[in-house]
Design an enzyme around this catalytic site. Structure first.
Site, PDB file in Angstrom:
ATOM      1  N   HIS A   6       0.826  -1.203   0.000  1.00 44.00           N
ATOM      2  CA  HIS A   6       0.000   0.000   0.000  1.00 44.00           C
ATOM      3  C   HIS A   6       0.867   1.264   0.000  1.00 44.00           C
ATOM      4  CE1 HIS A   6      -3.712   2.304   1.137  1.00 44.00           C
ATOM      5  NE2 HIS A   6      -2.795   3.122   1.653  1.00 44.00           N
ATOM      6  N   GLU A   7       1.802   1.332   0.943  1.00 42.36           N
ATOM      7  CA  GLU A   7       2.655   2.522   1.028  1.00 42.36           C
ATOM      8  C   GLU A   7       3.591   2.623  -0.175  1.00 42.36           C
ATOM      9  OE1 GLU A   7       1.723   4.656   3.034  1.00 42.36           O
ATOM     10  OE2 GLU A   7       0.467   3.347   4.278  1.00 42.36           O
ATOM     11  N   HIS A  51       1.890   4.572  -2.841  1.00 39.28           N
ATOM     12  CA  HIS A  51       2.066   6.015  -2.637  1.00 39.28           C
ATOM     13  C   HIS A  51       3.465   6.448  -3.095  1.00 39.28           C
ATOM     14  CE1 HIS A  51      -1.666   6.901  -0.595  1.00 39.28           C
ATOM     15  NE2 HIS A  51      -1.444   6.015   0.364  1.00 39.28           N
TER      16      HIS A  51
END
Length: 503
Positions: free
Chosen positions: A263-264, A267
């Site tokens: 997920h990160e 980003h």
């Protein structure tokens, strides 16, 4: 104009560096800072925030932007120069409405609130952080009063998703909820057969080692980034070549560290991909919270929880944890990884129920801002909404109202809608990628994510904040924001796992 643009870039670069210095202190606070450093850190952040706000609201900057805005009428809308002037002017107009005294007070307060939240969460005691949160609510309302608005939450939403309002979000969320609730009820009415549990013991060091292999394959650049631990995983950027992600490890649950890392990384890939020429300017950031979240959710869910992804990675995962997974087939693992259940924790929620968690938070924070819900009543309101919407309620606040960092490190309002907007957009963007790369899923089976990454890089990442969310969505997909591709994606994926969804 060229001379004025050079002066503008010099001024904006100073603002950019002050923002980066503040981000470094916040990253340290979220990772390595001793608990007793909270008060001093709050003072440090307050000084930096004051300097940042002073530079960002300098009347000389305003006059320069007024002159450039008039001259920019001769430029193409798509030119980098026009975009820089446009976005810088938008930021200036927003920041000049907020007093520097308020900014300093808010930053100092949230630094203390964060430390109180860490303690409250650890001790499962909401009363520790309640007075801080009451002050945050007061400050959030005061922030809104600096602006004209139809709803008190609108200025707070605009901070992260410019152009969106309560008036546009509520109908969208209602439409999505109407599609999701029957899906959740149909799925949870019957348990899948042959499921095992991935909640066994998985040593932390091996989890991290495997996770690093995965995100490296997805494109994480270790020469420009690093990964550390934090109570609540996040990504931050100090510079074009200095981007940090964090994760947390649960040795009894394989998915927590892995999927938070992916997920990160989503980003981070966005920030890695922004045009380097934009560094030092307000263009060197993602378009909005919703678009940013679309990338973390695209990589975490559409890619990271796909059958194609695990066709490639599952043999490697079995080799990493041979005892735990020796008798578990790929199909069993895939079904368990995508198991739908009524759960308490947003960050651990499956794709089908996840947005119900977000809608609950959006409704509660809106009610607090409206004055219809007091902070002291928030824990009980939280439990009641989880019981009514998800059929489950936590006896603890640690797994309830204290589970997310957002209200304890920022404003109340405008912080959660981006997650659901991101889910919706992730499917729209991936559908556009599939049109350009018809064999993208076959490539994923081979562990090849290069073409997908390149598509996202060329169509989304490189532009930074050059375009608004609406403009970017139309450029990439040819359509306006719509829940239809997302609902279709969920229906197609989960009907293969849960026969009761098949029409």
């Amino acid at each position: 104009m060229n001379e004025k643009l050079q002066v503008l870039r010099a001024r904006l670069q100073e603002i950019y560096h002050l923002h980066s210095a503040k981000a470094i202190l916040e990253w340290d606070q979220g990772t390595f800072m001793p608990n007793l450093g909270a008060e001093s850190r709050g003072n440090q952040l307050s000084v930096l925030a004051g300097l940042h706000h002073h530079r960002q609201t300098d009347p000389e900057l305003g006059r320069l932007l007024e002159e450039l805005s008039a001259e920019a009428e001769s430029l193409s809308y798509d030119s980098d120069e026009a975009a820089l002037i446009r976005v810088a002017k938008q930021d200036y107009d927003t920041e000049t409405k907020v007093s520097p005294e308020f900014v300093a007070e808010f930053v100092s307060h949230t630094a203390k609130t964060y430390s109180a939240w860490v303690k409250a969460r650890k001790q499962d005691d909401f009363s520790i952080v309640q007075p801080y949160l009451e002050k945050t609510l007061e400050l959030s309302r005061r922030y809104a009063e600096f602006f004209e608005y139809e709803h008190v939450a609108d200025p707070l939403i605009a901070r992260n998703d410019y152009g969106m309002t309560v008036g546009t979000i509520r109908p969208l969320f209602s439409q999505l909820r109407d599609a999701l609730v029957p899906m959740v009820e149909a799925i949870t009415s019957k348990e899948p057969t042959g499921a095992f549990t991935i909640k066994k013991h998985y040593p932390a060091d091996k989890q991290i080692e495997f996770g690093k292999k995965v995100i490296t394959r997805l494109g994480f650049d270790w020469e420009r980034g690093r990964q550390d631990y934090a109570p609540h995983p996040f990504m931050t950027k100090f510079a074009h070549n200095d981007i940090r992600i964090t994760t947390r490890v649960n040795e009894n649950y394989l998915g927590e560290a892995l999927f938070s890392s992916i997920h990160e990384t989503g980003h981070a890939l966005y920030e890695f991909g922004i045009n380097e020429a934009y560094e030092g300017t307000p263009l060197h950031h993602g378009t909005s919270s919703g678009v940013h979240e679309s990338q973390s959710r695209l990589w975490e869910n559409i890619v990271g929880r796909s059958y194609e992804f695990w066709t490639f990675f599952y043999p490697q995962l079995q080799a990493t944890f041979p005892e735990q997974l020796k008798d578990v087939s790929l199909d069993e693992f895939y079904c368990e990884t995508n198991k739908v259940s009524r759960s308490l924790i947003r960050t651990d929620a499956d794709e089908v129920t996840y947005n119900l968690h977000v809608i609950i938070r959006f409704d509660l924070e809106t009610q607090m801002l409206e004055g219809n819900l007091k902070v002291k009543d928030l824990p009980e309101a939280w439990r009641a909404r989880y019981q009514s919407d998800l059929g489950i309620s936590s006896p603890t606040n640690a797994n309830g109202v204290l589970q997310d960092i957002h209200w304890y490190f920022d404003h109340i309002g405008g912080l959660f809608q981006g997650y659901t907007l991101g889910n919706i957009l992730s499917s729209q963007f991936f559908a556009a990628a599939e049109k350009e790369i018809p064999n993208v899923r076959e490539l994923m089976k081979q562990g090849d994510f290069t073409q997908l990454h390149t598509f996202l890089q060329n169509n989304i990442y490189t532009h930074g904040r050059k375009y608004t969310t609406d403009e970017l969505v139309k450029r990439v997909t040819g359509q306006a924001l719509s829940i239809d591709p997302y609902v279709e994606y969920l229906q197609n994926k989960f009907s293969m796992i849960y026969p009761q969804l098949r029409k």
